[in-house]
Design a protein around this motif. Structure first.
Motif, PDB file in Angstrom:
ATOM      1  N   ASP A 127      31.277  40.882  19.137  1.00  0.00           N
ATOM      2  CA  ASP A 127      30.520  39.363  17.996  1.00  0.00           C
ATOM      3  C   ASP A 127      31.362  38.399  17.649  1.00  0.00           C
ATOM      4  O   ASP A 127      30.956  37.586  16.784  1.00  0.00           O
ATOM      5  CB  ASP A 127      29.902  40.708  16.272  1.00  0.00           C
ATOM      6  N   ARG A 128      33.192  39.788  17.647  1.00  0.00           N
ATOM      7  CA  ARG A 128      34.260  38.792  16.389  1.00  0.00           C
ATOM      8  C   ARG A 128      33.834  37.363  18.023  1.00  0.00           C
ATOM      9  O   ARG A 128      34.315  36.278  17.660  1.00  0.00           O
ATOM     10  CB  ARG A 128      35.203  39.103  16.818  1.00  0.00           C
ATOM     11  N   GLN A 129      34.036  37.887  19.097  1.00  0.00           N
ATOM     12  CA  GLN A 129      34.031  36.953  20.063  1.00  0.00           C
ATOM     13  C   GLN A 129      33.230  35.555  20.445  1.00  0.00           C
ATOM     14  O   GLN A 129      33.054  34.324  20.807  1.00  0.00           O
ATOM     15  CB  GLN A 129      34.177  37.671  21.566  1.00  0.00           C
ATOM     16  N   ARG A 130      31.096  36.635  19.982  1.00  0.00           N
ATOM     17  CA  ARG A 130      30.866  35.392  20.076  1.00  0.00           C
ATOM     18  C   ARG A 130      31.128  34.466  18.794  1.00  0.00           C
ATOM     19  O   ARG A 130      30.364  32.868  19.034  1.00  0.00           O
ATOM     20  CB  ARG A 130      29.424  36.181  19.599  1.00  0.00           C
ATOM     21  N   VAL A 131      30.890  34.191  17.459  1.00  0.00           N
ATOM     22  CA  VAL A 131      31.587  33.846  16.740  1.00  0.00           C
ATOM     23  C   VAL A 131      33.037  33.033  16.985  1.00  0.00           C
ATOM     24  O   VAL A 131      32.902  31.514  16.920  1.00  0.00           O
ATOM     25  CB  VAL A 131      31.723  34.767  14.839  1.00  0.00           C
ATOM     26  N   ALA A 132      33.383  33.898  17.879  1.00  0.00           N
ATOM     27  CA  ALA A 132      35.134  32.241  17.584  1.00  0.00           C
ATOM     28  C   ALA A 132      34.305  31.217  19.178  1.00  0.00           C
ATOM     29  O   ALA A 132      35.045  30.486  18.840  1.00  0.00           O
ATOM     30  CB  ALA A 132      36.043  32.849  18.717  1.00  0.00           C
ATOM     31  N   ALA A 189      31.606  30.296  18.904  1.00  0.00           N
ATOM     32  CA  ALA A 189      30.867  29.215  18.716  1.00  0.00           C
ATOM     33  C   ALA A 189      31.482  28.135  18.221  1.00  0.00           C
ATOM     34  O   ALA A 189      31.212  26.945  18.193  1.00  0.00           O
ATOM     35  CB  ALA A 189      29.620  30.104  17.327  1.00  0.00           C
ATOM     36  N   VAL A 190      32.620  28.942  16.929  1.00  0.00           N
ATOM     37  CA  VAL A 190      33.155  27.833  16.428  1.00  0.00           C
ATOM     38  C   VAL A 190      34.134  27.315  17.441  1.00  0.00           C
ATOM     39  O   VAL A 190      34.416  25.747  17.827  1.00  0.00           O
ATOM     40  CB  VAL A 190      34.446  28.401  15.288  1.00  0.00           C
ATOM     41  N   SER A 191      34.761  27.551  18.499  1.00  0.00           N
ATOM     42  CA  SER A 191      35.368  27.316  19.740  1.00  0.00           C
ATOM     43  C   SER A 191      34.338  25.490  20.241  1.00  0.00           C
ATOM     44  O   SER A 191      34.820  24.258  20.803  1.00  0.00           O
ATOM     45  CB  SER A 191      35.911  27.197  20.769  1.00  0.00           C
ATOM     46  N   HIS A 192      32.953  25.706  20.138  1.00  0.00           N
ATOM     47  CA  HIS A 192      31.516  25.143  20.814  1.00  0.00           C
ATOM     48  C   HIS A 192      31.794  23.816  19.688  1.00  0.00           C
ATOM     49  O   HIS A 192      31.324  22.787  20.177  1.00  0.00           O
ATOM     50  CB  HIS A 192      30.953  25.959  21.225  1.00  0.00           C
ATOM     51  N   GLY A 193      32.561  24.016  18.962  1.00  0.00           N
ATOM     52  CA  GLY A 193      32.173  22.664  17.601  1.00  0.00           C
ATOM     53  C   GLY A 193      31.566  23.236  16.880  1.00  0.00           C
ATOM     54  O   GLY A 193      31.175  22.375  15.497  1.00  0.00           O
ATOM     55  N   TRP A 194      30.708  24.187  16.796  1.00  0.00           N
ATOM     56  CA  TRP A 194      29.753  24.367  15.830  1.00  0.00           C
ATOM     57  C   TRP A 194      29.690  24.976  14.008  1.00  0.00           C
ATOM     58  O   TRP A 194      31.381  25.646  14.744  1.00  0.00           O
ATOM     59  CB  TRP A 194      28.490  24.943  15.959  1.00  0.00           C
ATOM     60  N   ALA A 195      29.744  25.200  13.284  1.00  0.00           N
ATOM     61  CA  ALA A 195      29.079  25.126  12.176  1.00  0.00           C
ATOM     62  C   ALA A 195      29.432  27.151  11.852  1.00  0.00           C
ATOM     63  O   ALA A 195      28.108  26.960  12.592  1.00  0.00           O
ATOM     64  CB  ALA A 195      29.348  24.704  10.439  1.00  0.00           C
ATOM     65  N   VAL A 196      29.264  27.706  11.698  1.00  0.00           N
ATOM     66  CA  VAL A 196      29.014  28.390  11.759  1.00  0.00           C
ATOM     67  C   VAL A 196      28.262  29.987  10.536  1.00  0.00           C
ATOM     68  O   VAL A 196      30.212  29.893   9.712  1.00  0.00           O
ATOM     69  CB  VAL A 196      29.616  29.993  13.197  1.00  0.00           C
ATOM     70  N   VAL A 197      27.384  30.321  10.157  1.00  0.00           N
ATOM     71  CA  VAL A 197      27.540  30.802   9.024  1.00  0.00           C
ATOM     72  C   VAL A 197      26.696  32.885   9.448  1.00  0.00           C
ATOM     73  O   VAL A 197      25.949  32.674  10.498  1.00  0.00           O
ATOM     74  CB  VAL A 197      26.761  31.042   8.013  1.00  0.00           C
ATOM     75  N   VAL A 198      27.873  33.598   8.964  1.00  0.00           N
ATOM     76  CA  VAL A 198      27.517  35.074   9.268  1.00  0.00           C
ATOM     77  C   VAL A 198      27.322  35.698   8.065  1.00  0.00           C
ATOM     78  O   VAL A 198      27.607  35.999   7.402  1.00  0.00           O
ATOM     79  CB  VAL A 198      28.539  35.808   9.963  1.00  0.00           C
ATOM     80  N   PRO A 199      25.911  36.155   7.903  1.00  0.00           N
ATOM     81  CA  PRO A 199      24.951  36.438   6.972  1.00  0.00           C
ATOM     82  C   PRO A 199      25.578  37.931   6.588  1.00  0.00           C
ATOM     83  O   PRO A 199      25.036  38.986   7.916  1.00  0.00           O
ATOM     84  CB  PRO A 199      24.035  36.234   6.563  1.00  0.00           C
ATOM     85  N   ALA A 238      21.643  30.890  25.776  1.00  0.00           N
ATOM     86  CA  ALA A 238      20.894  30.878  24.435  1.00  0.00           C
ATOM     87  C   ALA A 238      21.969  29.769  24.079  1.00  0.00           C
ATOM     88  O   ALA A 238      21.070  28.691  23.252  1.00  0.00           O
ATOM     89  CB  ALA A 238      21.274  32.392  23.129  1.00  0.00           C
ATOM     90  N   VAL A 239      22.992  30.028  24.431  1.00  0.00           N
ATOM     91  CA  VAL A 239      23.527  28.390  23.883  1.00  0.00           C
ATOM     92  C   VAL A 239      23.281  27.198  24.798  1.00  0.00           C
ATOM     93  O   VAL A 239      23.454  26.092  23.682  1.00  0.00           O
ATOM     94  CB  VAL A 239      25.469  28.996  24.484  1.00  0.00           C
ATOM     95  N   ALA A 240      22.078  26.893  26.089  1.00  0.00           N
ATOM     96  CA  ALA A 240      22.627  26.517  26.352  1.00  0.00           C
ATOM     97  C   ALA A 240      20.696  25.492  25.338  1.00  0.00           C
ATOM     98  O   ALA A 240      20.742  24.337  25.352  1.00  0.00           O
ATOM     99  CB  ALA A 240      21.867  26.187  28.031  1.00  0.00           C
ATOM    100  N   PHE A 241      19.770  26.781  25.950  1.00  0.00           N
ATOM    101  CA  PHE A 241      18.925  26.284  24.591  1.00  0.00           C
ATOM    102  C   PHE A 241      19.494  25.618  23.666  1.00  0.00           C
ATOM    103  O   PHE A 241      18.966  24.474  22.588  1.00  0.00           O
ATOM    104  CB  PHE A 241      18.460  27.265  24.510  1.00  0.00           C
ATOM    105  N   LEU A 242      20.551  26.280  22.357  1.00  0.00           N
ATOM    106  CA  LEU A 242      20.898  25.379  21.021  1.00  0.00           C
ATOM    107  C   LEU A 242      21.447  23.721  20.979  1.00  0.00           C
ATOM    108  O   LEU A 242      21.331  23.597  20.283  1.00  0.00           O
ATOM    109  CB  LEU A 242      21.817  26.115  20.470  1.00  0.00           C
TER     110      LEU A 242
END
Length: 422
Positions: free
Chosen positions: A160-165, A167-177, A408-412
């Motif tokens: 999960d840490r890597q997925r968040v990292a 997503a950030v590298s992909h350019g998205w802002a990320v909120v993890v609730p 999932a990433v391609a779809f988003l």
């Protein structure tokens, strides 16, 4: 003390922990208007129950859902897998599983690099499979502490840490609730839905982060995170109609709690059963779950009632059936308890997503049978929801978690681009 598991359990513990439910990221109070100074990464990290930042303020009834109550900026190296992003933790107002006012924490990451894609920088709410009955399982804490938390799977934390990292590298802002809230209400669909949606509200309203109000919004989660993602998707129209979701990606969704209990009943992973009983008892006290459970079942549930799923998997019991935990024949496998679990499952409660959905599931999922996902997809399609459903032949629960990332990433990406060009 070392724990020696039965060999079938030892082979499968990594699977259940790495997919069916564990976590990600944590501590003096400050108001949103006067953010607290950066927290030193070198300082000892207090657990949420000992950290004043997590304290729920009194008299929240009149406070707007999603309002930021406290904030603190974290240094760049605060997360165990640092990202090139500005990082904050936000305490925000939300509701618990009974709909009562409470507050929980989200971790917000905004890339430092300029967004070069179409339109505004997207905001993705990434739901970790929190799957815990203790606040030490909360993403905001584990995203930072990780290996310090013995009850949490190191493999799942790293994933999960890597997925968040990423997503950030992909350019998205990320909120993890921390969508289970301070009561750690795992399997509470209302708490999960509210926690996710109010986390998005908080991220959008938090001025220092500069999240564009026109930013495309996405939801993404797997397993327990897929459960929370689905709860938010189904409740969004009624609870947060102002949020225009662009796309929803959910994998390995716990669509039917009854099917999941039956899947592990009698097998090496039957240790999930008492954890599920303890979880439903915690999230739905009005259901009086104990009336359906015998003394052994209650004892097993009590033993794991304040921990994360990783510990529950090790604790056992192994190779016991759901029927063996019943107070009377059929009390857990049929009748009112069975009906209640159905009503608390995505296939059983009301609501329809307002955005296109991407669902992915392994056909060999040993924890969360694909039949439940098929039923949920059929419901969506019958209601007119645009659904792209991918069944990956032969993939088990852990395998599909990794296997489904690219789709999932391609779809988003596709949905965000479509929203930007409307």
């Amino acid at each position: 003390m070392s724990v020696h598991l039965p060999r079938p359990v030892a082979l499968l513990v990594a699977t259940v922990v790495a997919g069916a439910g564990l976590t990600l990221a944590a501590a003096p109070a400050a108001s949103a208007s006067a953010p607290a100074p950066a927290v030193s990464h070198a300082a000892a990290l207090a657990q949420p129950d000992q950290d004043p930042f997590y304290s729920v303020p009194a008299h929240l009834g009149a406070t707007r859902d999603g309002a930021v109550l406290r904030s603190r900026r974290l240094p760049a190296d605060a997360l165990a897998v640092p990202s090139p992003a500005a990082v904050w933790q936000l305490l925000y107002k939300t509701r618990d599983n009974a709909g009562k006012p409470t507050a929980t924490v989200a971790t917000l990451l905004v890339p430092t690099a300029r967004w070069t894609g179409p339109g505004a920088r997207p905001l993705v709410s990434y739901q970790v499979p929190e799957d815990g009955l203790s606040t030490v399982c909360a993403p905001s804490y584990v995203q930072r502490a990780g290996a310090e938390v013995a009850a949490v799977s190191a493999a799942q934390v790293q994933f999960d840490r890597q997925r968040v990292a990423d997503a950030v590298s992909h350019g998205w802002a990320v909120v993890v609730p921390d969508y289970e809230g301070p009561g750690s209400q795992f399997l509470g669909a209302n708490a999960a839905g509210y926690g996710v949606l109010d986390g998005i509200r908080a991220a959008r309203s938090f001025a220092p982060a500069h999240v564009d109000r026109k930013a495309p919004l996405g939801l993404w989660g797997y397993s327990g995170g897929g459960f929370a993602t689905t709860a938010a998707a189904k409740k969004q129209a009624a609870y947060a109609p102002e949020l225009r979701i662009s796309g929803i990606a959910a994998g390995g969704v716990i669509s039917d709690l009854n099917r999941s209990l039956q899947a592990v009943s009698g097998g090496a992973l039957s240790s999930y059963l008492p954890f599920a009983i303890a979880s439903v008892r915690n999230a739905y006290p009005q259901a009086n779950v104990d009336q359906y459970v015998n003394a052994s079942g209650k004892s097993y549930a009590d033993a794991v009632s304040h921990t994360c799923l990783g510990t529950a998997v090790v604790t056992g019991p192994h190779n016991v059936s759901l029927a063996s935990l019943e107070a009377q024949p059929g009390s857990l496998t049929a009748g009112p308890f069975h009906d209640f679990l159905h009503s608390a499952s995505p296939v059983g409660y009301a609501g329809v997503p307002t955005a296109p959905v991407y669902m992915y599931h392994g056909t060999a999922d040993e924890l969360i049978p694909v039949d439940g996902a098929r039923e949920l997809v059929a419901q969506y399609r019958a209601a007119g929801v645009q659904v792209r459903f991918v069944e990956d032949a032969g993939q088990n629960h852990q395998g599909e978690q990794q296997n489904g990332i690219a789709g999932a990433v391609a779809f988003l990406d596709e949905r965000f681009a479509a929203g930007a060009h409307r």
